[in-house]
Design a protein around this motif. Sequence first.
Motif, PDB file in Angstrom:
ATOM      1  N   UNK A 152       0.839  -1.202   0.000  1.00  0.00           N
ATOM      2  CA  UNK A 152       0.000   0.000   0.000  1.00  0.00           C
ATOM      3  C   UNK A 152       0.874   1.253   0.000  1.00  0.00           C
ATOM      4  N   UNK A 153       0.630   2.196  -0.913  1.00  0.00           N
ATOM      5  CA  UNK A 153       1.416   3.432  -0.915  1.00  0.00           C
ATOM      6  C   UNK A 153       1.134   4.288   0.315  1.00  0.00           C
ATOM      7  N   UNK A 154       2.166   4.928   0.828  1.00  0.00           N
ATOM      8  CA  UNK A 154       2.034   5.792   2.001  1.00  0.00           C
ATOM      9  C   UNK A 154       1.627   7.191   1.557  1.00  0.00           C
ATOM     10  N   UNK A 155       0.496   7.703   2.036  1.00  0.00           N
ATOM     11  CA  UNK A 155       0.086   9.065   1.657  1.00  0.00           C
ATOM     12  C   UNK A 155       1.126  10.078   2.127  1.00  0.00           C
ATOM     13  N   UNK A 156       1.575  10.937   1.229  1.00  0.00           N
ATOM     14  CA  UNK A 156       2.618  11.896   1.588  1.00  0.00           C
ATOM     15  C   UNK A 156       2.538  13.093   0.649  1.00  0.00           C
ATOM     16  N   UNK A 157       1.991  14.194   1.152  1.00  0.00           N
ATOM     17  CA  UNK A 157       1.823  15.384   0.316  1.00  0.00           C
ATOM     18  C   UNK A 157       3.166  15.963  -0.117  1.00  0.00           C
ATOM     19  N   UNK A 158       4.221  15.682   0.634  1.00  0.00           N
ATOM     20  CA  UNK A 158       5.546  16.188   0.276  1.00  0.00           C
ATOM     21  C   UNK A 158       5.990  15.662  -1.084  1.00  0.00           C
ATOM     22  N   UNK A 159       5.627  14.420  -1.372  1.00  0.00           N
ATOM     23  CA  UNK A 159       6.034  13.785  -2.620  1.00  0.00           C
ATOM     24  C   UNK A 159       5.444  14.521  -3.821  1.00  0.00           C
ATOM     25  N   UNK A 160       4.161  14.849  -3.730  1.00  0.00           N
ATOM     26  CA  UNK A 160       3.514  15.554  -4.833  1.00  0.00           C
ATOM     27  C   UNK A 160       4.094  16.963  -5.009  1.00  0.00           C
ATOM     28  N   UNK A 161       4.409  17.615  -3.902  1.00  0.00           N
ATOM     29  CA  UNK A 161       4.973  18.965  -3.991  1.00  0.00           C
ATOM     30  C   UNK A 161       6.348  18.948  -4.621  1.00  0.00           C
ATOM     31  N   UNK A 162       7.157  17.944  -4.291  1.00  0.00           N
ATOM     32  CA  UNK A 162       8.486  17.825  -4.897  1.00  0.00           C
ATOM     33  C   UNK A 162       8.381  17.450  -6.373  1.00  0.00           C
ATOM     34  N   UNK A 163       7.392  16.629  -6.709  1.00  0.00           N
ATOM     35  CA  UNK A 163       7.166  16.278  -8.120  1.00  0.00           C
ATOM     36  C   UNK A 163       6.848  17.519  -8.938  1.00  0.00           C
ATOM     37  N   UNK A 164       5.968  18.368  -8.401  1.00  0.00           N
ATOM     38  CA  UNK A 164       5.615  19.610  -9.083  1.00  0.00           C
ATOM     39  C   UNK A 164       6.825  20.540  -9.168  1.00  0.00           C
ATOM     40  N   UNK A 165       7.603  20.592  -8.113  1.00  0.00           N
ATOM     41  CA  UNK A 165       8.802  21.438  -8.058  1.00  0.00           C
ATOM     42  C   UNK A 165       9.794  21.064  -9.161  1.00  0.00           C
ATOM     43  N   UNK A 166      10.010  19.760  -9.344  1.00  0.00           N
ATOM     44  CA  UNK A 166      11.008  19.283 -10.307  1.00  0.00           C
ATOM     45  C   UNK A 166      10.420  18.981 -11.676  1.00  0.00           C
ATOM     46  N   UNK A 167       9.091  19.120 -11.819  1.00  0.00           N
ATOM     47  CA  UNK A 167       8.406  18.755 -13.069  1.00  0.00           C
ATOM     48  C   UNK A 167       8.770  17.320 -13.452  1.00  0.00           C
ATOM     49  N   UNK A 168       8.711  16.443 -12.473  1.00  0.00           N
ATOM     50  CA  UNK A 168       9.129  15.057 -12.670  1.00  0.00           C
ATOM     51  C   UNK A 168       8.141  14.303 -13.556  1.00  0.00           C
ATOM     52  N   UNK A 169       8.700  13.431 -14.411  1.00  0.00           N
ATOM     53  CA  UNK A 169       7.855  12.616 -15.285  1.00  0.00           C
ATOM     54  C   UNK A 169       7.264  11.418 -14.550  1.00  0.00           C
ATOM     55  N   UNK A 170       7.859  11.062 -13.415  1.00  0.00           N
ATOM     56  CA  UNK A 170       7.435   9.872 -12.683  1.00  0.00           C
ATOM     57  C   UNK A 170       7.474  10.150 -11.187  1.00  0.00           C
ATOM     58  N   UNK A 171       6.517   9.598 -10.456  1.00  0.00           N
ATOM     59  CA  UNK A 171       6.470   9.740  -8.998  1.00  0.00           C
ATOM     60  C   UNK A 171       6.351   8.354  -8.372  1.00  0.00           C
ATOM     61  N   UNK A 172       7.248   8.058  -7.433  1.00  0.00           N
ATOM     62  CA  UNK A 172       7.255   6.737  -6.796  1.00  0.00           C
ATOM     63  C   UNK A 172       7.123   6.913  -5.281  1.00  0.00           C
ATOM     64  N   UNK A 173       6.016   6.467  -4.677  1.00  0.00           N
ATOM     65  CA  UNK A 173       5.809   6.660  -3.239  1.00  0.00           C
ATOM     66  C   UNK A 173       6.507   5.593  -2.407  1.00  0.00           C
ATOM     67  N   UNK A 174       6.623   5.852  -1.114  1.00  0.00           N
ATOM     68  CA  UNK A 174       6.997   4.815  -0.154  1.00  0.00           C
ATOM     69  C   UNK A 174       5.798   3.887   0.019  1.00  0.00           C
ATOM     70  N   UNK A 175       6.044   2.673   0.501  1.00  0.00           N
ATOM     71  CA  UNK A 175       4.956   1.714   0.650  1.00  0.00           C
ATOM     72  C   UNK A 175       5.015   1.019   2.007  1.00  0.00           C
ATOM     73  N   UNK A 176       3.862   0.500   2.424  1.00  0.00           N
ATOM     74  CA  UNK A 176       3.758  -0.366   3.596  1.00  0.00           C
ATOM     75  C   UNK A 176       3.184  -1.701   3.134  1.00  0.00           C
ATOM     76  N   UNK A 177       3.748  -2.789   3.641  1.00  0.00           N
ATOM     77  CA  UNK A 177       3.235  -4.120   3.305  1.00  0.00           C
ATOM     78  C   UNK A 177       2.339  -4.612   4.430  1.00  0.00           C
ATOM     79  N   UNK A 178       1.064  -4.872   4.099  1.00  0.00           N
ATOM     80  CA  UNK A 178       0.105  -5.401   5.066  1.00  0.00           C
ATOM     81  C   UNK A 178      -0.142  -6.882   4.790  1.00  0.00           C
ATOM     82  N   UNK A 179      -0.236  -7.663   5.860  1.00  0.00           N
ATOM     83  CA  UNK A 179      -0.548  -9.083   5.747  1.00  0.00           C
ATOM     84  C   UNK A 179      -1.862  -9.339   6.475  1.00  0.00           C
ATOM     85  N   UNK A 180      -2.847  -9.864   5.755  1.00  0.00           N
ATOM     86  CA  UNK A 180      -4.150 -10.169   6.346  1.00  0.00           C
ATOM     87  C   UNK A 180      -4.082 -11.564   6.965  1.00  0.00           C
TER      88      UNK A 180
END
Length: 337
Positions: A44-72
């Motif tokens: 599951x991707x970790x919600x992080x508004x910082x990532x989107x702001x940095x993407x906009x700042x750098x005009x990045x073509x790709x954005x890759x979030x941090x993730x958490x692994x959940x086991x049911x």
Amino acid sequence: MSLSIGIVGLPNVGKSTLFNALTKQSVPAENYPFCTIDPHVGVVPVPDSRLQKLTAFSHSRKTVPAVVQFVDIAGLVKGAAEGQGLGNKFLSHIKEADAIAEVVRVFEDKDILHVAGKVSPLDDISVINLELVLADLETVSKRLANLTKDAKAGKKEALAEHAVLEKVRGTLEAGRLTQGDPVSEAEAPFIKQLHLLTQKPILYVLNISAADPNKGLTFETKESPLRASPYVEIDPIFGTGLDTLITKAYETLGLITYFTTGEDETRAWTIRRGATAPEAGAAIHTDFCDKFIRAEVIQWNTLLEAGSYAAARERGFVRTEGKEYIVKDGDVMEFKI
């Protein structure tokens, strides 16, 4: 970094419904115990508004979030440590997780049976934690029995381990989790090798219902483990509190995020809290650890305020850090090798 948090709880408390809401995967969530027999894993991707702001700042073509692994993990029942239900299998799956998300049912619903016949969140927590305690007590007792011969012979290592495990057994026999006990540097290796369930960090997940008048039920009692432990309130049916849960799960695993950013991509990298700069570099590639020379570091918000990397360097905001630097959550880093 592949670390997982196991979703644990009694049957019919909403574990699989929560897992489905988190991962959007379709696993059974029917209204009967043991509908989930084998663990299911979701990243599951970790919600992080910082990532989107940095993407906009750098005009990045790709954005890759941090993730958490959940086991049911299928529903735990009273007596699991003694093999009740699917106890041994459940407990082994919990042992493989790095932390525990303990789901507790708060909502009332006459159409969804509670395994104990009534909704009592504190009772549910007590049942689950006691099963973890009993499973660990068996583990510690077996290890102590194996040490008896060497301890009686006066072997130094066996005597030291025996003394540590006797302390641990005392905690477990009192019905308490061991995670709150102080552990010295010398004692830690003896405890770590046992992979105790009660040593794992626990995040309590209170499954409420927006339609239930008891959704604001308070747990502020002296007996409540929630007074000293992290917890979140969620309603998986409506998706309420899921982002908070994911973020708290990430923190419970002892993880922080640093960023790399540029036109190609902006990426959130996951590391353990307290990692040095070379250790953080290893998340990208082993060369960034083995051949580390230095790293250029700036906090994400300082970079945004500066307007550009060039302006940040001109104003002295970009620092050069060496091998001993402890990476901070929110650092933007560029490694030199």
